[in-house]
Design a protein around this motif. Sequence first.
Motif, PDB file in Angstrom:
ATOM      1  N   ASN A 238      -7.848  -3.226  -3.812  1.00 60.82           N
ATOM      2  CA  ASN A 238      -6.728  -4.167  -3.955  1.00 60.82           C
ATOM      3  C   ASN A 238      -6.774  -5.308  -2.951  1.00 60.82           C
ATOM      4  O   ASN A 238      -5.745  -5.741  -2.422  1.00 60.82           O
ATOM      5  CB  ASN A 238      -5.398  -3.392  -3.869  1.00 60.82           C
TER       6      ASN A 238
ATOM      7  N   THR B  19       0.857  -1.190   0.000  1.00 55.38           N
ATOM      8  CA  THR B  19       0.000   0.000   0.000  1.00 55.38           C
ATOM      9  C   THR B  19       0.888   1.234   0.000  1.00 55.38           C
ATOM     10  O   THR B  19       2.086   1.128   0.286  1.00 55.38           O
ATOM     11  CB  THR B  19      -0.951   0.022   1.216  1.00 55.38           C
TER      12      THR B  19
ATOM     13  N   ASP C 201      -8.415  -4.349   9.017  1.00 54.48           N
ATOM     14  CA  ASP C 201      -7.672  -5.353   8.246  1.00 54.48           C
ATOM     15  C   ASP C 201      -7.752  -6.675   8.990  1.00 54.48           C
ATOM     16  O   ASP C 201      -7.924  -6.702  10.209  1.00 54.48           O
ATOM     17  CB  ASP C 201      -6.209  -4.932   8.075  1.00 54.48           C
TER      18      ASP C 201
HETATM   19  C1  SAM Z   1      -2.767  -5.159  -0.968  1.00 58.46           C
HETATM   20  S1  SAM Z   1      -3.361  -4.657   0.602  1.00 58.46           S
HETATM   21  C2  SAM Z   1      -4.384  -3.291   0.119  1.00 58.46           C
HETATM   22  C3  SAM Z   1      -4.188  -2.089   1.008  1.00 58.46           C
HETATM   23  C4  SAM Z   1      -4.962  -0.833   0.597  1.00 58.46           C
HETATM   24  N1  SAM Z   1      -6.374  -1.090   0.557  1.00 58.46           N
HETATM   25  C5  SAM Z   1      -4.482  -0.319  -0.735  1.00 58.46           C
HETATM   26  O1  SAM Z   1      -5.181  -0.499  -1.737  1.00 58.46           O
HETATM   27  O2  SAM Z   1      -3.419   0.286  -0.804  1.00 58.46           O
HETATM   28  C6  SAM Z   1      -4.555  -5.950   0.941  1.00 58.46           C
HETATM   29  C7  SAM Z   1      -4.914  -6.079   2.416  1.00 58.46           C
HETATM   30  O3  SAM Z   1      -6.072  -6.917   2.512  1.00 58.46           O
HETATM   31  C8  SAM Z   1      -6.003  -7.607   3.732  1.00 58.46           C
HETATM   32  N2  SAM Z   1      -6.929  -8.761   3.680  1.00 58.46           N
HETATM   33  C9  SAM Z   1      -6.800  -9.898   2.960  1.00 58.46           C
HETATM   34  N3  SAM Z   1      -7.839 -10.721   3.206  1.00 58.46           N
HETATM   35  C10 SAM Z   1      -8.653 -10.070   4.085  1.00 58.46           C
HETATM   36  C11 SAM Z   1      -9.884 -10.403   4.729  1.00 58.46           C
HETATM   37  N4  SAM Z   1     -10.503 -11.576   4.522  1.00 58.46           N
HETATM   38  N5  SAM Z   1     -10.421  -9.503   5.570  1.00 58.46           N
HETATM   39  C12 SAM Z   1      -9.807  -8.309   5.808  1.00 58.46           C
HETATM   40  N6  SAM Z   1      -8.639  -7.951   5.236  1.00 58.46           N
HETATM   41  C13 SAM Z   1      -8.067  -8.819   4.384  1.00 58.46           C
HETATM   42  C14 SAM Z   1      -4.528  -7.994   3.831  1.00 58.46           C
HETATM   43  O4  SAM Z   1      -4.163  -8.281   5.190  1.00 58.46           O
HETATM   44  C15 SAM Z   1      -3.845  -6.741   3.263  1.00 58.46           C
HETATM   45  O5  SAM Z   1      -3.420  -5.869   4.276  1.00 58.46           O
END
Ligand code: SAM
Length: 277
Positions: free
Chosen positions: A221, A82, A148
């Motif tokens: 994402n 991120t 998260d």
């Molecule tokens: C790639 S980051 C995206 C961060 C931010 N939203 C961005 O677009 O910059 C994806 C995040 O989704 C979280 N994640 C994955 N599966 C999830 C779930 N079932 N419930 C909540 N968060 C989840 C991961 O821990 C991670 O921190």
Amino acid sequence: MSSEAQITDILPENYRFLQAHIYSQVGIVLEDNKHYLFESRLAPIVQQFSLGSINDLCALMLAKRDPKIGQQVVEAMTTNETYFYRDPGQYDAIRTVLLPKLMEERKSTRKMRFWSAASSTGQEAYSLAMLLLNEGLKDWNIQILGTDFSSKVVERARTGVYQQLEVNRGLPAAQLLKYFRRSGLEWQLTEPVRRMAQFETIDLRKCLRTLGPFDLVFCRNVMIYFDNKTKLNIMKELHGTMFRGGWLLLGSTEAAFGLEDWFERKTFGNVTVFVAR
Ligand SMILES: C[S@@+](CC[C@H](N)C(=O)[O-])C[C@H]1O[C@@H](n2cnc3c(N)ncnc32)[C@H](O)[C@@H]1O
């Protein structure tokens, strides 16, 4: 066989066990061609527990059924990438379209609520907080919730401390100087920004409706990692947390489908917004 090759050894049945474990714990689908990902992300855990290989790690997980090891494996396999003001066009649309509308509609209550679902280390929530302060909303009652699955990233987000490399990504220099203080080699967000955002550990696959209502939900994402059934369930839940007319923003490369019953798709320049019906 070299010791490195041993560490990254994964028997087919263990590969399937790891796929099933990640899917059941967090909903992420890791296909059959992700060996390199398991190898690079799990090798440090193998070393941490002084084990010989990923196969040994699977044996330990099966034998101990220790939720902490299971959680550590899941956290290692999730992507937390991120940065500040990711997809800047979306922030421009918030500033020029959503905010003027909300400021007019809410002038009596002066209250707005926002949600960064899958907030990772907090840059998304704090970018919004800085944008709102820049727009003169300092005296409004603003709540930004960041959530998260991973408690590790939630704890980091709460600290509001970022490394030089992190503040170099996406953050305008003027905002770095205005909203951060140097703290050794790192940068600490100032109190007015930090107190606008609260962070909680929440799995998006759970019932989410009690969290709302929100004026804007970022869910960016993260959907790319789920299967269609999980995506649809989450979209439905997100809709249940939103004010009518509220905005849902997905990642700029994420396609939405089957949402017509709940959201109207609108475009502002090259930004796509899903407006809650
Ligand atoms: C790639 S980051 C995206 C961060 C931010 N939203 C961005 O677009 O910059 C994806 C995040 O989704 C979280 N994640 C994955 N599966 C999830 C779930 N079932 N419930 C909540 N968060 C989840 C991961 O821990 C991670 O921190």
